[in-house]
Enzyme design. Structure first.
Site, PDB file in Angstrom:
ATOM      1  N   CYS B  86       0.839  -1.207   0.000  1.00 28.63           N
ATOM      2  CA  CYS B  86       0.000   0.000   0.000  1.00 28.63           C
ATOM      3  C   CYS B  86       0.874   1.256   0.000  1.00 28.63           C
ATOM      4  O   CYS B  86       1.494   1.571  -0.994  1.00 28.63           O
ATOM      5  CB  CYS B  86      -0.961  -0.048   1.192  1.00 28.63           C
ATOM      6  N   HIS B 194      -3.263  -5.734   1.244  1.00 31.11           N
ATOM      7  CA  HIS B 194      -2.475  -5.914   2.478  1.00 31.11           C
ATOM      8  C   HIS B 194      -2.347  -7.381   2.903  1.00 31.11           C
ATOM      9  O   HIS B 194      -3.127  -7.842   3.736  1.00 31.11           O
ATOM     10  CB  HIS B 194      -3.170  -5.159   3.617  1.00 31.11           C
ATOM     11  N   GLU B 196      -0.437  -8.706   5.008  1.00 28.10           N
ATOM     12  CA  GLU B 196      -0.173  -8.882   6.450  1.00 28.10           C
ATOM     13  C   GLU B 196      -1.464  -8.985   7.253  1.00 28.10           C
ATOM     14  O   GLU B 196      -1.446  -9.397   8.404  1.00 28.10           O
ATOM     15  CB  GLU B 196       0.724  -7.748   6.971  1.00 28.10           C
TER      16      GLU B 196
END
Lengths: 79, 224
Positions: B86, B194, B196
């Site tokens: 991002c 994302h 994660e």
């Protein structure tokens, strides 16, 4: 103090979502027949005179930081 | 144990999640700081999501000139795995480690949703544990994720197999449905979604983020 202005605009071929939204809002307010593209204006106050060297430095600053030349173009204007 | 660093900039939001995802993958998570030019001898680096330096000027534009970035750029050019998520992707573009740039989403909205992606290439250190053509779901959340580049650059990315992820349902107007790209060498990858956030059942609708981390660990263990 002398001032130099750097104008940064999205390149013509790049979509300008902000300008498009402003254009739409103007239309709703009755300001028709206008198309807006939105950019940025940087006012740079310089110590001493605006020499060709100083302008060249500002040109470099614009190229390196103020504009992303992948998507934006810029012009340096002496105020 | 491989050590993976996550850089915190002023305005980073997802650095803690990225550190946690690294830890869950079995590597040592190493916090790095934007104001230091040291990367503490790590084996790989993640530039996390957020709004570094308030995203003033342009997303990632000011973070690109923070002290840590010269070291990151140098390490990336020598082949160290670097993942930009991002804001980290925007930062990699500003640093010219990746081509192109992000502009505001075509619909002007901030978009936050589970995004379906297709893995286009597994020839990178961050995707070698996927299979080409895999369809995965990863969290997307941004206001300026509209990927743009000039036609020659886009053609070069396609010709060199540098498009890593494509949106199945383009949310933001990105050219070529591009959600993530890599550099020629395949060690630097950037993407808007994302991974994660997709590593734990409790909080994720999918675990499709896990192969990002297992990929780089595989790469690092094969290298040693």
């Amino acid at each position: 103090m002398p001032r130099v202005v750097v104008n940064v605009m999205p390149k013509p071929e790049i979509l300008d979502p902000q300008g498009k939204a402003v254009t739409g809002a103007l239309g709703r307010l009755g300001f028709v027949g206008m198309s807006v593209r939105q950019g940025k204006r940087f006012e740079i106050e310089v110590d001493g005179d605006v020499t060709p060297e100083k302008l060249a430095q500002i040109e470099q600053a614009a190229e390196r930081l103020l504009a992303n030349t992948v998507i934006e173009s810029f012009e340096v204007v002496t105020d | 144990m491989p050590r993976i660093g996550v850089v915190t900039f002023p305005g980073s939001l997802d650095d803690q999640d990225a550190l946690r995802a690294v830890e869950l993958s079995g590597a040592e998570a190493v916090p790095l700081w934007h104001g230091s030019d040291s990367i503490d001898g790590v084996d790989a680096i993640i530039l996390p999501g957020g709004f570094s330096y308030g995203d003033y000027l342009r997303c990632g534009a000011i973070a690109r000139f923070s002290p840590v970035m010269d070291t990151v750029i140098d390490a990336a050019n020598k082949g160290m795995p670097v993942l930009g998520i991002c804001n980290g992707f925007q930062l990699l573009c500003e640093a010219h480690l990746l081509d192109g740039a992000m502009i505001r989403n075509a619909g002007q909205h901030f978009i936050c949703r589970d995004e379906r992606l297709r893995v286009e290439t597994v020839d990178t250190v961050w995707t070698c544990d996927f299979r080409a053509g895999d369809e995965i779901t990863i969290v997307l959340k941004n206001g300026e994720g509209n990927y743009q580049a000039d036609p020659e650059t886009l053609k070069r990315l396609e010709d060199n197999d540098q498009v890593v992820f494509r949106y199945l349902d383009n949310p933001n107007g990105s050219a070529g449905d591009i959600a993530g790209i890599t550099n020629l060498r395949g060690n630097v990858v950037g993407l808007m979604p994302h991974p994660e956030h997709n590593v734990e059942e409790l909080t994720s609708p999918s675990l499709d983020g896990k192969p990002f981390f297992s990929s780089v660990l595989n790469f690092l263990s094969a290298r040693v």
